[in-house]
Design a protein around this motif. Structure first.
Motif, PDB file in Angstrom:
ATOM      1  N   UNK A 454      -0.554 -22.362  -1.314  1.00 32.18           N
ATOM      2  CA  UNK A 454      -0.388 -23.118  -0.318  1.00 32.18           C
ATOM      3  C   UNK A 454       0.453 -22.628   0.747  1.00 32.18           C
ATOM      4  N   UNK A 455       0.426 -22.823   1.821  1.00 28.23           N
ATOM      5  CA  UNK A 455       1.326 -22.606   2.930  1.00 28.23           C
ATOM      6  C   UNK A 455       1.645 -21.097   2.955  1.00 28.23           C
ATOM      7  N   UNK A 456       0.741 -20.206   2.521  1.00 31.45           N
ATOM      8  CA  UNK A 456       1.090 -18.747   2.462  1.00 31.45           C
ATOM      9  C   UNK A 456       0.161 -18.006   3.461  1.00 31.45           C
ATOM     10  N   UNK A 457      -0.745 -18.893   4.050  1.00 30.42           N
ATOM     11  CA  UNK A 457      -1.401 -18.256   4.989  1.00 30.42           C
ATOM     12  C   UNK A 457      -1.008 -17.139   5.930  1.00 30.42           C
ATOM     13  N   UNK A 458      -1.536 -16.058   6.185  1.00 28.62           N
ATOM     14  CA  UNK A 458      -1.095 -15.098   6.980  1.00 28.62           C
ATOM     15  C   UNK A 458      -0.134 -14.019   6.659  1.00 28.62           C
ATOM     16  N   UNK A 459       0.260 -14.006   5.202  1.00 26.69           N
ATOM     17  CA  UNK A 459       1.149 -13.555   4.635  1.00 26.69           C
ATOM     18  C   UNK A 459       0.562 -12.212   4.037  1.00 26.69           C
ATOM     19  N   UNK A 460       0.508 -11.134   4.678  1.00 29.22           N
ATOM     20  CA  UNK A 460      -0.058  -9.889   4.150  1.00 29.22           C
ATOM     21  C   UNK A 460       1.058  -8.748   4.057  1.00 29.22           C
ATOM     22  N   UNK A 461       0.860  -7.661   3.120  1.00 29.14           N
ATOM     23  CA  UNK A 461       1.763  -6.776   3.041  1.00 29.14           C
ATOM     24  C   UNK A 461       1.445  -5.616   3.990  1.00 29.14           C
ATOM     25  N   UNK A 462       0.382  -5.640   4.803  1.00 26.32           N
ATOM     26  CA  UNK A 462       0.093  -4.781   5.771  1.00 26.32           C
ATOM     27  C   UNK A 462      -1.133  -5.472   6.932  1.00 26.32           C
ATOM     28  N   UNK A 463      -1.302  -5.003   7.988  1.00 27.69           N
ATOM     29  CA  UNK A 463      -2.539  -5.434   8.534  1.00 27.69           C
ATOM     30  C   UNK A 463      -3.571  -4.981   8.035  1.00 27.69           C
ATOM     31  N   UNK A 464      -4.908  -5.786   8.366  1.00 32.02           N
ATOM     32  CA  UNK A 464      -6.062  -5.251   7.835  1.00 32.02           C
ATOM     33  C   UNK A 464      -6.538  -4.170   8.817  1.00 32.02           C
ATOM     34  N   UNK A 465      -7.484  -3.314   7.982  1.00 35.06           N
ATOM     35  CA  UNK A 465      -7.949  -1.983   8.579  1.00 35.06           C
ATOM     36  C   UNK A 465      -9.235  -1.816   8.109  1.00 35.06           C
ATOM     37  N   UNK A 466      -9.783  -0.597   8.341  1.00 33.51           N
ATOM     38  CA  UNK A 466     -11.296  -0.160   7.892  1.00 33.51           C
ATOM     39  C   UNK A 466     -11.339  -0.031   6.614  1.00 33.51           C
ATOM     40  N   UNK A 467     -10.323   0.088   5.718  1.00 36.91           N
ATOM     41  CA  UNK A 467     -10.373   0.311   4.337  1.00 36.91           C
ATOM     42  C   UNK A 467     -10.548  -1.187   3.745  1.00 36.91           C
ATOM     43  N   UNK A 468     -10.526  -2.148   4.382  1.00 34.68           N
ATOM     44  CA  UNK A 468     -10.445  -3.434   3.857  1.00 34.68           C
ATOM     45  C   UNK A 468     -11.854  -4.125   3.880  1.00 34.68           C
ATOM     46  N   UNK A 469     -12.614  -4.484   2.630  1.00 37.86           N
ATOM     47  CA  UNK A 469     -13.873  -5.131   2.756  1.00 37.86           C
ATOM     48  C   UNK A 469     -13.736  -6.518   2.215  1.00 37.86           C
ATOM     49  N   UNK A 470     -14.691  -7.169   2.413  1.00 36.33           N
ATOM     50  CA  UNK A 470     -14.981  -8.640   1.649  1.00 36.33           C
ATOM     51  C   UNK A 470     -16.405  -8.540   1.513  1.00 36.33           C
ATOM     52  N   UNK A 471     -16.842  -8.907   0.327  1.00 38.60           N
ATOM     53  CA  UNK A 471     -18.220  -8.974  -0.282  1.00 38.60           C
ATOM     54  C   UNK A 471     -18.803 -10.469  -0.440  1.00 38.60           C
ATOM     55  N   UNK A 472     -20.102 -10.350  -0.109  1.00 34.18           N
ATOM     56  CA  UNK A 472     -20.756 -11.667  -0.307  1.00 34.18           C
ATOM     57  C   UNK A 472     -22.087 -11.253  -0.759  1.00 34.18           C
ATOM     58  N   UNK A 473     -22.923 -12.118  -1.252  1.00 35.97           N
ATOM     59  CA  UNK A 473     -24.392 -11.935  -1.615  1.00 35.97           C
ATOM     60  C   UNK A 473     -25.217 -13.020  -1.449  1.00 35.97           C
ATOM     61  N   UNK A 474     -26.421 -12.490  -1.384  1.00 35.10           N
ATOM     62  CA  UNK A 474     -27.366 -13.596  -1.223  1.00 35.10           C
ATOM     63  C   UNK A 474     -28.831 -13.045  -1.875  1.00 35.10           C
ATOM     64  N   UNK A 475     -29.166 -13.690  -2.911  1.00 29.58           N
ATOM     65  CA  UNK A 475     -30.421 -12.931  -3.626  1.00 29.58           C
ATOM     66  C   UNK A 475     -30.118 -11.465  -4.077  1.00 29.58           C
ATOM     67  N   UNK A 476     -30.988 -10.617  -3.564  1.00 28.24           N
ATOM     68  CA  UNK A 476     -30.428  -9.301  -4.022  1.00 28.24           C
ATOM     69  C   UNK A 476     -30.056  -8.267  -2.807  1.00 28.24           C
ATOM     70  N   UNK A 477     -29.397  -8.897  -1.725  1.00 23.75           N
ATOM     71  CA  UNK A 477     -28.608  -8.587  -0.806  1.00 23.75           C
ATOM     72  C   UNK A 477     -27.165  -8.501  -0.885  1.00 23.75           C
ATOM     73  N   UNK A 478     -26.559  -7.475  -0.795  1.00 22.61           N
ATOM     74  CA  UNK A 478     -25.119  -7.484  -0.856  1.00 22.61           C
ATOM     75  C   UNK A 478     -24.493  -7.265   0.621  1.00 22.61           C
ATOM     76  N   UNK A 479     -23.539  -7.867   0.927  1.00 26.11           N
ATOM     77  CA  UNK A 479     -22.978  -7.835   2.509  1.00 26.11           C
ATOM     78  C   UNK A 479     -21.497  -7.169   2.276  1.00 26.11           C
TER      79      UNK A 479
END
Length: 545
Positions: A454-479
């Motif tokens: 809690x209350x640690x939003x926005x605390x990152x050790x460096x800015x996000x960039x093109x090497x940073x990904x987040x993954x989600x799925x739906x059925x056989x699809x990966x995003x």
């Protein structure tokens, strides 16, 4: 099974007489003089009970409905039973909701939505501002802002249309904040938007508009904290000490926390809470259920106080059973371990979880960095920052509840509108990677690390960039959601090396469904991408396996 007796509610019947007995004569004529040292906690509570005695009958009617709902099944008012509750599919699929902090505190528009408390704390910036602009709180108290809260430009249909355009799937206005002023048509107090200020059922109007847009409706109650919220006003000459306003200002108890233990949890909170207060809290929350049938109820943190431990199961069983009989869903958001795990949805205020969670959870945060309610000079988060938060939260099995703070006249600041529309535009073309998805085997990859808790939003050790990904799925699809655009025409996803089947990769958003060429090696999946970013904020690859 034996059901709890309702005889404990009877003390409300003769409350006027009992309060007169409990209160010493000097207290009854106290006026604006300090009462913190003159009254015991029980006497403060009795003064509030006397001030709210006219609602005793309505309160008892609602408490009986809660008892009947407890007995109706299938949920019993105990944690073992309540832990069998399951998250509705609509909520697990929704991912994104709008929170609304709007109330009398938007009139001073200074500091934060806690102005109502801090204006009575000597030395605070709110107190100093209040003296300079409005005068001393014995002459101009919080109640005196109510006539200035007119909501004259409030257009609930325009609000609801904006929320739909933002891509939100549910909307959660605050029905009552810590200040004790009901934004809805309560029968339990005269201190409401229906009878004072706007003289309109602000919540009821929004309920109809939100549902007309096909969005789910939640309501937020911050009533629990009102037990002590105006307690600082008892320490100084102020209108909090005047018995005529006891129904608005509540018990105004002293907040007692175990600061010497360093305990950040509410187990270290010894603030006085009466059974009458718990009954009133139950009745007021049940009134929201009976009158508006919300799909979700959000509670702020203070229901974690130990005094609520026996009351909460009674309300939850009533709410879940009552909504079930209507063929409707019911979700309860809670913080600070207030509910047994699995009996509701845990919420992390302005913060994140460190990894994928086995249960659906939620982050609540505000577009404004300084306040939840409207204040002048607010600093607003960028659409990019919100979309990166959303991607991170969804990848970990969470939802994002994003707050806005309208002005006192009912208008939503243009800065907030612009950001909501930008988020909606991104979701319109990339939403398939968000809505209805579930976590993958890992939430993401990349060098940037976000702090959790809690209350640690926005605390990152460096800015996000093109090497940073987040993954989600739906059925056989990966995003794969990329949080920056790569230079050089190639994006690399290390989580998909050679040997992991990949058939087709499609770039969404400005890529307009463009199929990408790719190859895999031991280092991962290498995508040939346009040299220029095809869209804004974050970029989605649909990966068919």
């Amino acid at each position: 099974m034996t059901r709890p007796s309702i005889r404990w509610r009877r003390p409300w019947r003769a409350i006027g007489l009992l309060a007169m007995i409990c209160l010493p004569a000097p207290a009854l004529a106290q006026g604006v003089s300090p009462t913190a040292a003159a009254l015991t906690p029980a006497q403060m509570d009795a003064a509030w009970r006397q001030g709210s005695a006219k609602a005793a009958h309505e309160r008892e009617v609602l408490l009986r409905k809660v008892a009947a709902g407890d007995a109706a099944g299938p949920f019993r008012p105990d944690w073992e039973s309540l832990r069998t509750w399951r998250v509705p599919e609509w909520y697990a699929d929704a991912k994104f909701g709008i929170f609304i902090h709007w109330g009398v505190y938007s009139v001073p528009a200074f500091g934060s939505e806690w102005y109502s408390r801090r204006m009575y704390i000597q030395g605070s910036k709110e107190y100093q501002h209040h003296l300079a602009v409005y005068g001393t709180p014995d002459k101009f108290g919080y109640k005196d802002f109510i006539p200035l809260f007119k909501a004259e430009k409030y257009d609930p249909r325009a609000w609801a249309a904006l929320f739909r355009a933002s891509g939100a799937r549910y909307v959660v206005p605050v029905a009552e904040h810590h200040d004790g002023f009901a934004m809805y048509a309560t029968r339990l107090s005269d201190w409401s938007a229906l009878r004072m200020g706007p003289k309109r059922d602000l919540i009821g109007d929004l309920v109809r508009a939100v549902r007309a847009q096909g969005l789910h409706l939640g309501l937020s109650s911050h009533r629990a904290e009102h037990d002590w919220f105006f307690g600082e006003g008892r320490k100084i000459p102020s209108d909090v000490n005047d018995p005529r306003y006891a129904d608005l200002y509540g018990p105004a108890e002293a907040r007692l926390t175990a600061e010497d233990t360093g305990d950040t949890q509410l187990t270290g909170d010894f603030t006085y809470v009466s059974q009458a207060w718990l009954d009133d809290w139950t009745a007021r929350t049940a009134e929201l259920v009976e009158d508006y049938h919300p799909d979700l109820i959000y509670f702020d943190w203070w229901i974690s106080h130990p005094a609520f431990r026996a009351t909460l199961p009674k309300f939850l069983a009533y709410y879940y059973n009552t909504q079930g009989r209507r063929g409707a869903s019911a979700v309860v958001n809670y913080k600070e371990g207030a509910l047994a795990a699995g009996s509701g949805v845990a919420d992390v205020e302005r913060g994140l979880m460190p990894d994928i969670q086995p249960r659906v959870w939620q982050t609540c945060t505000s577009l404004g960095d300084y306040s939840w309610g409207y204040i002048e000079g607010e600093q607003y988060k960028s659409p990019e920052r919100i979309i990166h938060l959303l991607a991170d939260i969804v990848s970990k099995n969470g939802n994002l509840l994003l707050n806005i703070g309208p002005r006192a006249d009912g208008t939503i600041p243009q800065e907030a509108q612009d950001r909501l529309l930008a988020i909606g535009a991104w979701l319109k073309t990339n939403g398939e990677a968000i809505y209805g998805t579930r976590p993958w085997r890992q939430f993401g990859e990349g060098p940037a690390r976000m702090a959790s808790g809690s209350f640690k939003e926005g605390q990152t050790d460096r800015p996000f960039g093109p090497e940073d990904f987040r993954f989600t799925t739906k059925g056989d699809i990966l995003y794969a959601i990329e949080l920056g655009w790569p230079e050089g025409g190639e994006a690399t996803i290390h989580a998909l090396p050679a040997g992991v089947a990949v058939k087709v990769v499609t770039l969404l958003d400005g890529g307009a469904g463009q199929a990408l060429s790719f190859h895999q090696d031991e280092d991962g999946l290498h995508l040939a991408v346009p040299k220029r970013a095809p869209g804004d904020y974050a970029f989605v690859y649909r990966i068919e396996r």
